[in-house]
Design an enzyme around this catalytic site. Structure first.
Site, PDB file in Angstrom:
ATOM      1  N   CYS A 403     -20.932   3.849  80.793  1.00 61.19           N
ATOM      2  CA  CYS A 403     -20.375   2.520  80.561  1.00 61.19           C
ATOM      3  C   CYS A 403     -21.068   1.518  81.481  1.00 61.19           C
ATOM      4  O   CYS A 403     -21.131   1.737  82.695  1.00 61.19           O
ATOM      5  CB  CYS A 403     -18.878   2.524  80.837  1.00 61.19           C
ATOM      6  N   CYS A 421     -15.904   3.804  75.896  1.00 59.29           N
ATOM      7  CA  CYS A 421     -15.545   4.064  77.279  1.00 59.29           C
ATOM      8  C   CYS A 421     -14.059   4.406  77.250  1.00 59.29           C
ATOM      9  O   CYS A 421     -13.264   3.635  76.721  1.00 59.29           O
ATOM     10  CB  CYS A 421     -15.781   2.813  78.133  1.00 59.29           C
TER      11      CYS A 421
END
Ligand code: IVH
Length: 665
Positions: A403, A421
């Site tokens: 991420c 994420c």
């Protein structure tokens, strides 16, 4: 009124009107701006000393109206129809063939630009602007008189004693649009996608002061009520409207053959970008009014005119970079950063790439020349890559494995194309969740744009949505670009949001799969947050339109201890947790379904607003004045002219007792 004014005041008005006209309509001012300002100051001073000289049509009174609570409905005496559209020359030839079949071969057309704005109707009573309305559904629009008064190119008086209704388009010039969006960007407010949306948003303001800052303009192109005695053609009508001092688009042209029509289309397809306003096509109209009458109209559209719509515009740009962003659900989406280009009237800098698969499919590489178009003329998309123009320096792209905001590993959930994420503490998720919470369809907190939220978040002033309700003046005033006034307004907006009906809060919380509509359905079914939180799978899926996936998501959401804590905090902050909307969707068959109803006089058991709500909940439409389309008039005590009109036109009339009865069924 005007006749009672002293000569110098009359002169000031006349000059100011003339200079406005030269400036806004003819684009050809004969005096410097400073002279206009000087005369305006003089008139303001004179009116200040003599308030009796102020009339609604004085040039000083463009922003006179007070903010409204809601718009009043307006019934169009002559319906405002819509327009059929075509996308090719063949279809235009079909239209021409149908016309000739009906009225013979001697046909002249008028070609006009199709202005990309909103249809409006303007009524002048004996030369005074008294009513401006939106098209609405064609039969009923909204009264936006005070907003239209702020449009500088629209004269408040006309040199005529007749009562006329003219129709046209209200639009936002490209320059005003760019300026407005620049300001909005600076203030962290959401940008308007195109000038049309900006014009619509500006006309829908309840406070005319806001509209006045938006610099709208109008072009008139047809008429409802209008003395057509000496007018036999559409072109003649346009000239008559122009002669009254109303703005008429100067590019209209008579065409005697279809070849001339095609030439006109070609010419303006090329000139489109250089025009000061957006157009989305060309309207072709039969010129002769006798022929128009012979052709008539269908329920929805006149048979004597047609719109040729431009194809979605495509242009080439360069892919400079691919940016990755994390949304509130954790979905990771790539966005193309482009060398800025003009597409369909606005500057495009970014385009959505949807997901990784799309990048792979199109083999997109940084540095590529790419074709851009606007889907539905609004959302920019990359259509394809000009691989033939590659230099070898282009860089292939691969999605990150972590991420970009919190560094945790991205995952691809089953059956999903998007990477996600799944770290619930990821700052991107939290920030985006906050932005969603305050957005228009959720808690609708004005003045809390992306920029402000991001600042608050980065300064650790807010961590979750409950923190929004703890913000104070000192914290807000310390932010960039926040003045006292905007802080006060913002605090008021936050306070106001506490009263929102449950569905807004529910949608704002961002429960997976629960969009605005599902939130509405759930709020209506369970009424309070507590009852929804306690609902079982069976109870949830028993609700119409709520499937297993949604029900499961609601259960999972409310089972989390941190959610229970958050809801408690919001309750303590004073947020409403109850559904306040109408109780049930309008049933299909009621005494009011599909009927246009007018209320008049005073009722014993209802206020006007309550009666209106009852009728609307049962599928009826309540309008303000009695017209040919009124089906029913409900008359209370001391009803006046509306009742007389209803009697005269033999419209069905009910008294309050009958109305009460009808509600029982
Ligand atoms: S004539 C029967 N002329 O386009 C409707 N419309 O797509 C009469 N429009 O609702 C419309 N420019 O808002 C006409 N020169 C023009 C126009 C125009 C823009 C809009 C109008 C209409 C819409 C239909």
């Amino acid at each position: 009124m005007e006749d009672n004014l002293p000569a110098h005041v009359r002169d000031l008005r006349k000059w100011l009107n003339q200079y406005s006209y030269e400036y806004y309509v003819e684009d050809n001012p004969s005096v410097p701006d400073s002279e206009y300002d000087r005369l305006m100051q003089e008139l303001i001073a004179a009116e200040k000393a003599h308030p009796e000289w102020i009339t609604p049509d004085s040039p000083t009174q463009r922003v006179g109206g007070k903010p409204l609570k809601e718009f009043t409905k307006v019934t169009h005496e002559i319906p405002m129809l819509s327009l059929g559209d075509v996308f090719s020359e063949e279809e235009l030839l079909d239209f021409d063939r149908r016309v000739r079949q009906q009225v013979g071969d001697d046909v002249t057309y008028v070609c006009e630009l199709k202005i990309d704005g909103l249809a409006i109707s303007l009524t002048y009573e004996r030369g005074r602007f008294v009513l401006g309305a939106t098209r609405g559904d064609g039969t009923t629009g909204e009264d936006i008189t005070n907003n239209l008064r702020t449009v500088r190119s629209l004269p408040l008086t006309l040199p005529t004693d007749e009562t006329i209704e003219v129709r046209g388009e209200c639009y936002m010039p490209k320059k005003s649009f760019d300026k407005l969006n620049q300001q909005r960007q600076a203030n962290g407010e959401p940008l308007f996608a195109n000038p049309r949306n900006a014009a619509a948003g500006s006309l829908r303001q309840l406070d005319p002061k806001i509209t006045a800052h938006r610099r709208l303009a109008v072009f008139l192109y047809s008429a409802g009520t209008f003395n057509r005695e000496k007018i036999t053609t559409h072109y003649g009508l346009l000239q008559a409207i122009r002669t009254l001092g109303l703005p008429v688009n100067p590019e209209s042209r008579r065409c005697r053959t279809m070849q001339e029509v095609f030439d006109y289309i070609k010419e303006y397809t090329e000139k489109r970008d250089s025009l000061a306003y957006g157009i989305d096509g060309i309207v072709v109209k039969v010129d002769s009014m006798a022929q128009q009458a012979a052709l008539g109209h269908t329920v929805k559209t006149p048979r004597w005119m047609i719109a040729y719509k431009f194809p979605a515009e495509e242009v080439v740009s360069r892919l400079e970079a691919i940016e990755i962003s994390v949304g509130r659900t954790g979905a990771v989406t790539p966005t193309a950063v482009l060398t800025p280009v003009q597409v369909a009237g606005t500057t495009v800098r970014r385009a959505t790439l949807h997901n990784e698969d799309l990048i792979r499919e199109k083999d997109l590489r940084i540095g590529d020349r790419v074709v851009i178009h606007k889907a539905g003329d609004i959302i920019p998309e990359v259509v394809n890559v000009l691989t033939g123009q590659r230099t070898g320096k282009e860089i292939p792209f691969s999605m990150p494995e972590n991420c970009p905001e919190c560094g945790s590993a991205l995952v691809r959930l089953e059956e999903e194309v998007a990477l996600r994420c799944i770290n619930p503490k990821c700052p991107a998720l939290i920030r985006e969740g906050l932005i969603h919470f305050v957005s228009r369809n959720a808690m609708n907190i004005d003045g809390l744009g992306e920029k402000v939220i991001t600042q608050l978040f980065e300064k650790h002033l807010i961590h979750d949505v409950a923190d929004l309700y703890k913000l104070n003046f000192d914290e807000l005033i310390a932010l960039d670009r926040m003045g006292e006034k905007s802080v006060t307004n913002l605090l008021e907006a936050i306070e106001r949001s506490k009263q929102n009906s449950l569905e807004r809060l529910l949608f704002g919380l961002g429960i997976r799969f629960i969009g605005a509509k599902a939130a509405q359905i759930l709020a209506r079914a369970f009424h309070t947050m507590d009852q929804l939180a306690a609902a079982s799978m069976e109870q949830l899926t028993a609700v119409d339109e709520i499937g297993e996936k949604m029900a499961d998501s609601v259960r999972t959401y409310f089972a989390k201890p941190e959610v229970a804590a958050l809801i408690d905090e919001l309750k303590t902050a004073g947020l409403n947790m109850t559904y306040l909307g109408p109780d049930a969707p309008a049933p299909a068959d009621t005494p009011f379904s599909g009927k246009t109803v007018v209320l008049t006089g005073k009722m014993e058991h209802f206020t006007r607003t309550e009666a209106k709500k009852e009728i609307e909940q049962r599928g009826g439409n309540v309008t303000g004045s009695v017209s040919a389309s009124t089906d029913l008039v409900i008359a209370g005590e001391a009803a006046g002219s509306k009742l007389d009109k209803a009697k005269k036109w033999s419209i069905e009339i009910w008294d309050e007792a009958r109305f009460l009865d009808s509600l029982k069924d």
